[in-house]
Design a protein around this motif. Sequence first.
Motif, short mmCIF file in Angstrom:
data_model
loop_
_atom_site.label_atom_id
_atom_site.label_comp_id
_atom_site.label_asym_id
_atom_site.label_seq_id
_atom_site.Cartn_x
_atom_site.Cartn_y
_atom_site.Cartn_z
N LEU A 44 54.90 55.87 35.05
CA LEU A 44 55.23 55.24 36.33
C LEU A 44 55.01 53.73 36.28
N SER A 45 53.89 53.32 35.70
CA SER A 45 53.58 51.89 35.65
C SER A 45 54.60 51.13 34.81
N THR A 46 55.10 51.79 33.76
CA THR A 46 56.13 51.16 32.93
C THR A 46 57.47 51.10 33.66
N ARG A 47 57.83 52.21 34.29
CA ARG A 47 59.12 52.30 34.98
C ARG A 47 59.25 51.27 36.10
N PHE A 48 58.14 50.99 36.79
CA PHE A 48 58.18 50.08 37.93
C PHE A 48 57.64 48.69 37.61
N ASN A 49 57.54 48.37 36.32
CA ASN A 49 57.18 47.02 35.87
C ASN A 49 55.89 46.51 36.49
N ILE A 50 54.86 47.31 36.41
CA ILE A 50 53.58 46.93 36.99
C ILE A 50 52.99 45.72 36.27
N ASP A 51 52.38 44.83 37.04
CA ASP A 51 51.68 43.67 36.49
C ASP A 51 50.35 44.16 35.93
N GLN A 52 50.30 44.39 34.62
CA GLN A 52 49.12 45.00 34.02
C GLN A 52 47.89 44.09 34.08
N GLN A 53 48.10 42.78 34.02
CA GLN A 53 46.95 41.87 34.12
C GLN A 53 46.27 42.00 35.48
N GLN A 54 47.09 42.10 36.53
CA GLN A 54 46.54 42.28 37.86
C GLN A 54 45.83 43.63 37.99
N VAL A 55 46.44 44.66 37.42
CA VAL A 55 45.82 45.98 37.46
C VAL A 55 44.46 45.96 36.78
N GLU A 56 44.39 45.34 35.63
CA GLU A 56 43.13 45.27 34.90
C GLU A 56 42.08 44.49 35.68
N LYS A 57 42.53 43.45 36.38
CA LYS A 57 41.61 42.66 37.20
C LYS A 57 41.02 43.50 38.33
N VAL A 58 41.89 44.26 39.01
CA VAL A 58 41.43 45.14 40.07
C VAL A 58 40.49 46.21 39.50
N GLN A 59 40.85 46.74 38.35
CA GLN A 59 40.06 47.81 37.76
C GLN A 59 38.67 47.34 37.35
N GLN A 60 38.56 46.11 36.87
CA GLN A 60 37.24 45.58 36.49
C GLN A 60 36.29 45.58 37.68
N LEU A 61 36.76 45.08 38.82
CA LEU A 61 35.90 45.03 40.00
C LEU A 61 35.65 46.44 40.54
N ALA A 62 36.70 47.28 40.55
CA ALA A 62 36.54 48.65 41.06
C ALA A 62 35.51 49.41 40.22
N THR A 63 35.51 49.19 38.91
CA THR A 63 34.55 49.86 38.04
C THR A 63 33.13 49.45 38.39
N ARG A 64 32.92 48.16 38.67
CA ARG A 64 31.59 47.70 39.06
C ARG A 64 31.13 48.35 40.36
N ILE A 65 32.04 48.40 41.35
CA ILE A 65 31.67 49.00 42.63
C ILE A 65 31.44 50.50 42.47
N TYR A 66 32.29 51.14 41.68
CA TYR A 66 32.14 52.58 41.45
C TYR A 66 30.79 52.89 40.79
N GLN A 67 30.43 52.13 39.78
CA GLN A 67 29.16 52.38 39.09
C GLN A 67 27.97 52.17 40.01
N ALA A 68 28.11 51.24 40.95
CA ALA A 68 27.01 50.98 41.88
C ALA A 68 26.89 52.03 42.98
N THR A 69 27.97 52.76 43.21
CA THR A 69 27.99 53.69 44.34
C THR A 69 28.09 55.17 43.95
N ARG A 70 28.48 55.48 42.74
CA ARG A 70 28.91 56.84 42.42
C ARG A 70 27.83 57.90 42.67
#
Length: 516
Positions: free
Chosen positions: A337-363
């Motif tokens: 899906l991400s390939t088919r819809f030309n997802i901005d992978q740099q932006q995705v990785e940026k969001v994922q970095q912060l989400a991982t930090r919040i997830y680890q703090a809350t899980r």
Amino acid sequence: MTIANDKQLASDINAQSINSANNDNYHIGALDIGSNSFHFVFARVVNDNLQILHSEKYRVRLAQGLDHDGILDQAAIERGVKALSDLAPLTEKLSPENFRVVATFTLRQARNAQAFLDAAAQVFPFDIEVISGHEEARLIYQGVAHYLPPATQRLIIDIGGGSTECVIGKDLQTSQLTSLNIGCVSFSRFYFANGEITEQAFARAILHAKQEIESHVSRFKNAGWQEVIGTSGTLKTIFQQLNLSRGNIQAFNLAELHSFKDQLIAFGHADNIQLPSLKESRRHIIAPGVAILIGIAELLAIDSIDYCDYSLREGVMSEQLEAIQFDDIRDRTINSLSTRFNIDQQQVEKVQQLATRIYQATRRLWQLDKKTYQQLLNWAIWVHEIGYDINPSAYHKHSRYILLNADLPGFNLEQQQALAWLVGNQRKKIQFEDNQLWYLLDELRLAKLLAILRLSILLSQQRQLTEHADIQISAEKDTLNLHFPANWLNEKPLVEADLTQERKQLSLVGITVNFH
């Protein structure tokens, strides 16, 4: 054989069940909760291949209890729960890693499916996944494809109690598939009521089957196939009866199918059917199955149909094996899906970095340790912008629509709906789903995943920030605390305004956000 009374069999299976895929002699099980029967299968993995050790079938007739309003009656629920209770001793040493349970048409359609699932949970310790018709078709194809020689384009037909799946594919890849809301149990009630078998009943049933497949004929014929394979109980019964009459085992043709239809009409009633080796449980559904198959075969211009003894449950096990040894097909679906819809992978990785930090703090405090929740968060991040090219100002709505309506191989219905809900509510006003019942996923935990997703996206907006601030993150039971560097928010009033608005939105789902 009754599983509940076969203690030795249960002991053998329990002794064989180990969880490590590093061993070349480990085991996998699957249960298919079908509209007519429940099928359990247990296999050993030898040299990366599945060796079936044991299979068991329960004739539950679940679809017989589904009325015109989509309500599953209590008697059907009790039959299903009794079958699961009888099966439970076999599963005592199995784990979610090597045993998967999928439910098909009847529980897809039942408006009160939750009643069945709640009752089942009292006697059966494994999650029951309700899968879509397209996912069922795909898994059926995988079950056949893993057990037949490759390199042939095939049309697979599976006539079940409540639905009929048709799939075209080559090797392990499908090219066309559909799930039709016609099955031998429902046709038995509609066209062969009280067991009567007439020429008129067959004509009406065949016409109905043709109407269902009609809209798919063009794309199926354009895809083409070299052979047609039938699978599961109805096709097996037809295949066996036609081969018994001719005295050898080979594919049957449409002319033989019509002759079989005439033979059934001559009996006049299901109770009068006298056919060698025909099980009593098949008497009332053999005519409906023949009618459906004739309708499909005539409209698709099929002449020859062969049979394969593998189907949905073997497809489920094959994918379990792949997930253990290689990767999860759902990851491949998201990457596609991400390939088919030309997802901005740099932006995705940026969001994922912060989400991982919040997830680890809350899980732990937010009870998000279950693997599914971490997967849902990661998948949502990777596809949250798939609707961007349609309309940037409302991309979250278009992303939700795509996820809700697309074929997502590997996802069950609840996972697909949860993913669409998370992505659709990543920004702006949080919308609540009407009549959405969560049975494997917890609504409060999904709300907490949504909080992580929304905040990670908000604080990663490219138009505002080039790098993440050094945010200190801590959590309490239903509270998330964000501590920014001194004067950071003062220098970015737009971010502060967005956070203020976000705090109001997340309070609607019971999450408190403190920031300073």
